[in-house]
Design a protein around this motif. Structure first.
Motif, mmCIF file in Angstrom:
data_model
loop_
_atom_site.group_PDB
_atom_site.id
_atom_site.type_symbol
_atom_site.label_atom_id
_atom_site.label_comp_id
_atom_site.label_asym_id
_atom_site.label_seq_id
_atom_site.Cartn_x
_atom_site.Cartn_y
_atom_site.Cartn_z
ATOM 1 N N SER A 24 0.837 -1.207 0.000
ATOM 2 C CA SER A 24 0.000 0.000 0.000
ATOM 3 C C SER A 24 0.873 1.260 0.000
ATOM 4 O O SER A 24 0.505 2.273 -0.602
ATOM 5 N N GLU A 27 2.009 1.688 -3.576
ATOM 6 C CA GLU A 27 0.888 2.100 -4.428
ATOM 7 C C GLU A 27 0.531 3.564 -4.201
ATOM 8 O O GLU A 27 0.259 4.299 -5.164
ATOM 9 N N ALA A 28 0.545 3.985 -2.946
ATOM 10 C CA ALA A 28 0.247 5.385 -2.637
ATOM 11 C C ALA A 28 1.300 6.308 -3.248
ATOM 12 O O ALA A 28 0.978 7.364 -3.817
ATOM 13 N N LYS A 31 0.882 6.408 -7.093
ATOM 14 C CA LYS A 31 -0.289 7.196 -7.485
ATOM 15 C C LYS A 31 0.009 8.690 -7.443
ATOM 16 O O LYS A 31 -0.440 9.459 -8.303
ATOM 17 N N ARG A 32 0.822 9.082 -6.461
ATOM 18 C CA ARG A 32 1.097 10.510 -6.302
ATOM 19 C C ARG A 32 2.315 10.978 -7.089
ATOM 20 O O ARG A 32 2.316 12.073 -7.652
ATOM 21 N N GLU A 35 5.824 6.512 -11.788
ATOM 22 C CA GLU A 35 6.418 5.179 -11.893
ATOM 23 C C GLU A 35 7.865 5.113 -11.411
ATOM 24 O O GLU A 35 8.444 4.027 -11.336
ATOM 25 N N ARG A 359 0.557 -2.482 -13.418
ATOM 26 C CA ARG A 359 0.440 -1.352 -14.338
ATOM 27 C C ARG A 359 -0.789 -1.562 -15.228
ATOM 28 O O ARG A 359 -0.880 -2.542 -15.952
ATOM 29 N N GLU A 360 -1.699 -0.590 -15.199
ATOM 30 C CA GLU A 360 -2.930 -0.735 -15.972
ATOM 31 C C GLU A 360 -2.682 -0.673 -17.472
ATOM 32 O O GLU A 360 -3.446 -1.235 -18.258
#
Length: 460
Positions: A24, A27-28, A31-32, A35, A359-360
């Motif tokens: 987490s 991921e946080a 997101k901010r 990569e 990775r989306e």
């Protein structure tokens, strides 16, 4: 010199988040900050740059210049368990020598020696589970992978030493997975006894007891060599480097423990996740059983190993919740350009396997379990890297995949299983790797109609 952006909270708080829930936290940050981002786990320590961009990962993992180095001392957090001569804790010429000595048992013709061991052990373990009585699937897979390692790696099938060593090693690994031990690893000053609180001392005494048994086994093998043995310990004892020198007793001990740690916990956890997803998603289970049943009653393990949907299920399992979430660190030795960033010497570079797998743009709906991804396209070694990459890629990956596939095929072909609770299970830190955040309880509902064991002969 320009570092990537990263969290500005105090280093101690970053360390706490890193220890308690690294997924987490990453991921946080991703997101901010994107990569490539920077974290600091100690106030005065070099910055750690976390990377999940495939091109940047390739640049890091394939760098063979003097700009980057993968020094063993960066992995000294593992030394308390693996020793000073482990493939993980050494570097340079010593690492290259050990890797060359370790590679042969895990490739080619020798792999087929382990197929019968895997299926025999799996059948013996699952025969203990009764219809209608719930059990923790991870306990079952741990029993399988531990016994496989004891037989295939240590060459110990039965006897007092085998039983005692298996018990002690199991205790060591279980205790090493606790959050307390992880905290102690990141804070060396706490690695001592505090009166009645002596967790570290107890762990060290367990390891001394295990070492005594391992050295006894090595000594007996040296005194009574047997060229017919095919277990990995025997093969390593017979191996010689380019100078004609064999491995020392200490090197053998450290590599045996390394193979145990790298091959037991990781494969057991991956198998537990596979059973969870297969039985949580009925369509996955149905497709997999159809593929397994198409082989008939006496499938060759080589055919099992090559099954496309079974391979896709294993690959997706290792993608969605990789047991090892990071590559081994590289250290910048000379100014190094990484994308738009200029990194100073001593900067630590770490690839995030977990973030790369989520990775989306590469894996649409990354939180969904979809084995079909691996039937529809191939992924590069820097988009999909559950066993790491570069010179420190896991040497046991072929063995791990063989064990996963044969254990899954053996159990699924023999038993009808169900999840006791179909609720969501998430990954959490388990020692220096990850695992399910709660027990995955399963129950045998019936025996499947299989006339004979899955395995007769082997060509993998």
């Amino acid at each position: 010199m320009k570092l990537p952006n990263g969290p500005q909270i105090p280093a101690l708080l970053q360390m706490v988040r890193w220890i308690t829930n690294p997924m987490s936290f990453m991921e946080a940050c991703a997101k901010r900050y994107g990569e490539i981002f920077t974290i600091r786990l100690e106030k005065d320590s070099p910055p750690m740059v976390i990377v999940s961009n495939p091109q940047a990962l390739q640049q890091i993992l394939t760098n063979d210049t003097k700009e980057l180095e993968a020094p063993g001392e960066m992995n000294d957090v593992f030394e308390f368990l693996l020793g000073k001569h482990s493939l993980i804790t050494i570097s340079g010429a010593e690492h290259q020598r050990q890797r060359q000595l370790l590679m042969p048992p895990f490739h080619g013709e020798r792999m087929r020696n382990y197929s019968q061991v895997i299926t025999d052990v799996t059948q013996k373990v699952i025969s203990q589970y009764q219809i209608g009585k719930p059990f923790n699937i991870r306990s079952a897979t741990q029993a399988i992978t531990m016994r496989v390692i004891m037989q295939a790696v240590f060459g110990l099938h039965e006897g007092l030493r085998a039983e005692k060593l298996q018990q002690i090693l199991g205790e060591i690994l279980e205790k090493a997975s606790s959050r307390l031990i992880v905290t102690l690893l990141f804070f060396p000053a706490l690695q001592r006894d505090f009166g009645p609180i002596n967790f570290w001392g107890k762990q060290m005494r367990r390891q001394q007891e295990a070492d005594k048994l391992i050295y006894e086994e090595i000594r007996e093998r040296r005194e009574q060599p047997d060229s017919s043995r095919t277990d990995i310990l025997s093969l390593l004892m017979a191996a010689k480097d380019e100078a004609g020198q064999p491995m020392t007793d200490e090197e053998l001990r450290d590599e045996l423990i390394t193979l145990l740690v790298a091959g037991h916990e990781t494969t057991a956890t991956a198998l537990a996740w596979a059973f969870y997803w297969i039985h949580k998603l009925p369509s996955v289970r149905q497709k997999l059983l159809q593929e397994l049943d198409s082989l008939g009653n006496h499938p060759d393990p080589g055919m099992i190993f090559k099954l496309p949907y079974l391979n896709a299920v294993c690959s997706e399992t290792l993608r969605i919740y990789p047991v090892g979430i990071l590559t081994f660190p590289r250290v910048v030795r000379k100014p190094f350009s990484l994308g738009a960033y200029e990194l100073e010497p001593d900067t630590v570079l770490v690839g995030s396997i977990y973030l790369a797998h989520h990775r989306e743009d590469i894996y649409p709906e990354p939180k969904q379990f979809k084995p079909e991804r691996f039937l529809e396209r191939q992924f590069s070694p820097y988009e999909y890297l559950p066993f790491g990459g570069g010179a420190r890629r896991c040497i046991g990956l072929a063995f791990a995949l063989l064990e996963m596939k044969l254990a899954l095929a053996t159990i699924l072909s023999s038993l009808e299983l169900e999840l006791v609770d179909n609720g969501e299970v998430r990954p959490k830190r388990r020692g220096l790797v990850t695992g399910p955040d709660r027990p995955i309880q399963m129950v045998v509902t019936s025996q499947r109609q299989v006339k004979s064991p899955i395995l007769q002969t082997s060509t993998v």
